[in-house]
Design an enzyme around this catalytic site. Structure first.
Site, PDB file in Angstrom:
ATOM      1  N   SER A   8       0.844  -1.201   0.000  1.00  0.00           N
ATOM      2  CA  SER A   8       0.000   0.000   0.000  1.00  0.00           C
ATOM      3  C   SER A   8       0.876   1.247   0.000  1.00  0.00           C
ATOM      4  CB  SER A   8      -0.912   0.020   1.222  1.00  0.00           C
ATOM      5  OG  SER A   8      -1.493   1.300   1.320  1.00  0.00           O
ATOM      6  N   HIS A  33      -1.084  -1.281  -4.205  1.00  0.00           N
ATOM      7  CA  HIS A  33      -2.394  -0.966  -3.634  1.00  0.00           C
ATOM      8  C   HIS A  33      -2.528   0.549  -3.461  1.00  0.00           C
ATOM      9  CE1 HIS A  33      -5.924  -2.186  -1.225  1.00  0.00           C
ATOM     10  NE2 HIS A  33      -5.606  -1.207  -0.381  1.00  0.00           N
ATOM     11  N   ASP A  35      -4.854   3.421  -1.957  1.00  0.00           N
ATOM     12  CA  ASP A  35      -5.938   3.720  -1.022  1.00  0.00           C
ATOM     13  C   ASP A  35      -6.477   5.112  -1.297  1.00  0.00           C
ATOM     14  OD1 ASP A  35      -6.157   1.409   0.758  1.00  0.00           O
ATOM     15  OD2 ASP A  35      -4.082   1.884   1.295  1.00  0.00           O
ATOM     16  N   MET A  37      -9.127   7.910  -0.403  1.00  0.00           N
ATOM     17  CA  MET A  37      -9.999   8.301   0.720  1.00  0.00           C
ATOM     18  C   MET A  37     -10.546   9.698   0.501  1.00  0.00           C
ATOM     19  SD  MET A  37      -7.540   7.074   3.801  1.00  0.00           S
ATOM     20  CE  MET A  37      -6.900   5.398   3.893  1.00  0.00           C
ATOM     21  N   HIS A  66      -8.335   0.774  -4.047  1.00  0.00           N
ATOM     22  CA  HIS A  66      -9.310   0.532  -2.981  1.00  0.00           C
ATOM     23  C   HIS A  66      -9.995   1.862  -2.696  1.00  0.00           C
ATOM     24  CE1 HIS A  66      -9.710  -0.447   1.628  1.00  0.00           C
ATOM     25  NE2 HIS A  66     -10.893  -0.386   1.033  1.00  0.00           N
ATOM     26  N   MET A  68     -12.261   4.209  -0.808  1.00  0.00           N
ATOM     27  CA  MET A  68     -12.963   4.462   0.452  1.00  0.00           C
ATOM     28  C   MET A  68     -13.653   5.806   0.285  1.00  0.00           C
ATOM     29  SD  MET A  68      -9.915   3.031   2.838  1.00  0.00           S
ATOM     30  CE  MET A  68      -8.789   3.069   1.456  1.00  0.00           C
ATOM     31  N   MET A 137     -11.515  -6.170   5.123  1.00  0.00           N
ATOM     32  CA  MET A 137     -10.767  -5.192   5.928  1.00  0.00           C
ATOM     33  C   MET A 137     -10.428  -5.818   7.278  1.00  0.00           C
ATOM     34  SD  MET A 137     -10.139  -2.482   4.212  1.00  0.00           S
ATOM     35  CE  MET A 137      -9.267  -1.740   5.587  1.00  0.00           C
ATOM     36  N   GLY A 142      -9.113   3.811   6.900  1.00  0.00           N
ATOM     37  CA  GLY A 142      -8.827   5.238   7.113  1.00  0.00           C
ATOM     38  C   GLY A 142      -7.351   5.532   7.311  1.00  0.00           C
ATOM     39  N   PHE A 143      -6.618   4.573   7.877  1.00  0.00           N
ATOM     40  CA  PHE A 143      -5.224   4.862   8.222  1.00  0.00           C
ATOM     41  C   PHE A 143      -4.340   3.631   8.057  1.00  0.00           C
ATOM     42  CE2 PHE A 143      -8.140   7.448  10.643  1.00  0.00           C
ATOM     43  CZ  PHE A 143      -7.663   8.732  10.413  1.00  0.00           C
ATOM     44  N   GLY A 145      -0.960   1.543   9.458  1.00  0.00           N
ATOM     45  CA  GLY A 145      -0.278   1.347  10.728  1.00  0.00           C
ATOM     46  C   GLY A 145      -1.165   0.964  11.892  1.00  0.00           C
ATOM     47  N   ASP A 175      -6.694  -6.746   4.038  1.00  0.00           N
ATOM     48  CA  ASP A 175      -6.077  -5.414   4.048  1.00  0.00           C
ATOM     49  C   ASP A 175      -6.115  -4.801   5.444  1.00  0.00           C
ATOM     50  OD1 ASP A 175      -5.205  -2.860   3.472  1.00  0.00           O
ATOM     51  OD2 ASP A 175      -6.952  -2.302   2.254  1.00  0.00           O
ATOM     52  N   GLY A 176      -4.924  -4.515   5.982  1.00  0.00           N
ATOM     53  CA  GLY A 176      -4.814  -3.785   7.243  1.00  0.00           C
ATOM     54  C   GLY A 176      -4.061  -4.551   8.310  1.00  0.00           C
ATOM     55  N   GLY A 177      -2.945  -3.984   8.753  1.00  0.00           N
ATOM     56  CA  GLY A 177      -2.196  -4.597   9.849  1.00  0.00           C
ATOM     57  C   GLY A 177      -1.537  -5.922   9.499  1.00  0.00           C
ATOM     58  N   GLY A 197       1.152  -2.117   4.131  1.00  0.00           N
ATOM     59  CA  GLY A 197       1.627  -0.739   4.064  1.00  0.00           C
ATOM     60  C   GLY A 197       2.847  -0.550   4.935  1.00  0.00           C
TER      61      GLY A 197
HETATM   62  C1  DX5 Z   1      -6.609   1.337   5.453  1.00  0.00           C
HETATM   63  C2  DX5 Z   1      -6.093   0.980   4.098  1.00  0.00           C
HETATM   64  C3  DX5 Z   1      -4.989  -0.011   4.105  1.00  0.00           C
HETATM   65  C4  DX5 Z   1      -3.757   0.466   4.803  1.00  0.00           C
HETATM   66  C5  DX5 Z   1      -2.782  -0.649   4.967  1.00  0.00           C
HETATM   67  O1  DX5 Z   1      -7.691   2.187   5.323  1.00  0.00           O
HETATM   68  O2  DX5 Z   1      -7.138   0.432   3.313  1.00  0.00           O
HETATM   69  O3  DX5 Z   1      -4.693  -0.410   2.780  1.00  0.00           O
HETATM   70  O4  DX5 Z   1      -3.149   1.535   4.121  1.00  0.00           O
HETATM   71  O5  DX5 Z   1      -1.727  -0.196   5.743  1.00  0.00           O
HETATM   72  P1  DX5 Z   1      -1.100  -1.101   6.899  1.00  0.00           P
HETATM   73  O6  DX5 Z   1      -0.591  -2.349   6.248  1.00  0.00           O
HETATM   74  O7  DX5 Z   1      -0.023  -0.241   7.467  1.00  0.00           O
HETATM   75  O8  DX5 Z   1      -2.204  -1.412   7.879  1.00  0.00           O
HETATM   76 ZN    ZN Z   2      -6.605  -0.497   1.340  1.00  0.00          ZN
END
Ligand code: DX5
Ligand code: ZN
Length: 216
Positions: A8, A33, A35, A37, A66, A68, A137, A142-143, A145, A175-177, A197
């Site tokens: 990401s 990827h 993102d 937003m 992706h 959002m 998800m 939204g973020f 990390g 996706d995420g963490g 990410g």
């Molecule tokens: C969150 C995003 C993710 C995010 C992944 O809203 O959709 O794609 O950027 O970042 P990490 O891997 O750091 O959680």
């Molecule tokens: Zn994403």
């Protein structure tokens, strides 16, 4: 199935975007990827078409976007023109999801649906045969990390079961963490693509981290 890694770009150093993209180009990652937003669907604003244009120009990888955003239908054609290969919209943002997915495909892209952590997999049962990708998800969008939500494991299993039950074969993306501790189990349960990410871009050696994630 192969293990697809989709770094990401949101977690990259945007002042050195060219160099960050070159690292991905040199890695085993298949996708990048993006993102997107809007500050309405999620409490954050990321980037849009001017940035995507240069990512497309410099990247050798498949672009996995992706969205959002609310009202994604308004921008589908432009994402097609921008060279996006996989365009994923949120289940929670689409009143007429079937129509939205048809429009994505009619613009020459693969169609994906993302579900938030609170959204049950069962809500996909009437749409799963019409999608190329399901994005689960594993954080609240939204973020970058944030911490991985363990309930995601069960949702990957349920998605795999629903695909089998409906004789469908969409890609399962998580996706995420994502990190080296949860990636092996996600692949084992049936995930095909993992977004990462922070784990990639905060690493001292992103290329090697991608290799490790892919082979986990
Ligand atoms: C969150 C995003 C993710 C995010 C992944 O809203 O959709 O794609 O950027 O970042 P990490 O891997 O750091 O959680
Ligand atoms: Zn994403």
């Amino acid at each position: 199935m192969t293990h697809i890694i989709s770094p990401s770009i949101l977690a990259a150093d945007f002042a050195n975007l060219g160099a960050e993209i070159e690292k991905i180009n040199a890695s085993q990652a298949e996708w990048i990827h993006l993102d997107i937003m809007d500050g309405v669907f999620v409490p954050n604003i990321s980037f849009g078409f001017p940035v995507i244009k240069y990512i497309k120009k410099h990247s050798k990888k498949t672009l996995d976007a992706h969205l959002m955003i609310v009202n994604p239908d308004n921008y589908i054609e432009r994402f097609g023109e921008a060279g996006i290969a996989y365009l994923t919209v949120h289940y929670e943002a689409c009143t007429h999801l079937n129509r939205t997915l048809q429009k994505i495909r009619s613009c020459g892209m693969k169609a994906g649906v993302a579900i938030n952590p609170h959204t049950p997999v069962s809500l996909l049962s009437e749409i799963i045969q019409d999608v190329d990708l399901i994005l689960i998800m594993s954080v609240n969008p939204g973020f970058s990390g944030q911490k991985f939500i363990p309930n995601t494991y069960g949702k990957v299993t349920q998605t795999k079961e629903l695909l089998q039950q409906k004789n469908a074969n969409a890609i399962i993306e998580v996706d995420g963490g994502i990190d080296l501790t949860n990636a092996p189990k996600l692949y084992e349960l049936g995930a095909n693509a993992l977004v990462a990410g922070n784990t990639v871009f905060m690493s001292n050696d992103p290329i090697d981290t991608i290799r490790q994630l892919k082979n986990s």
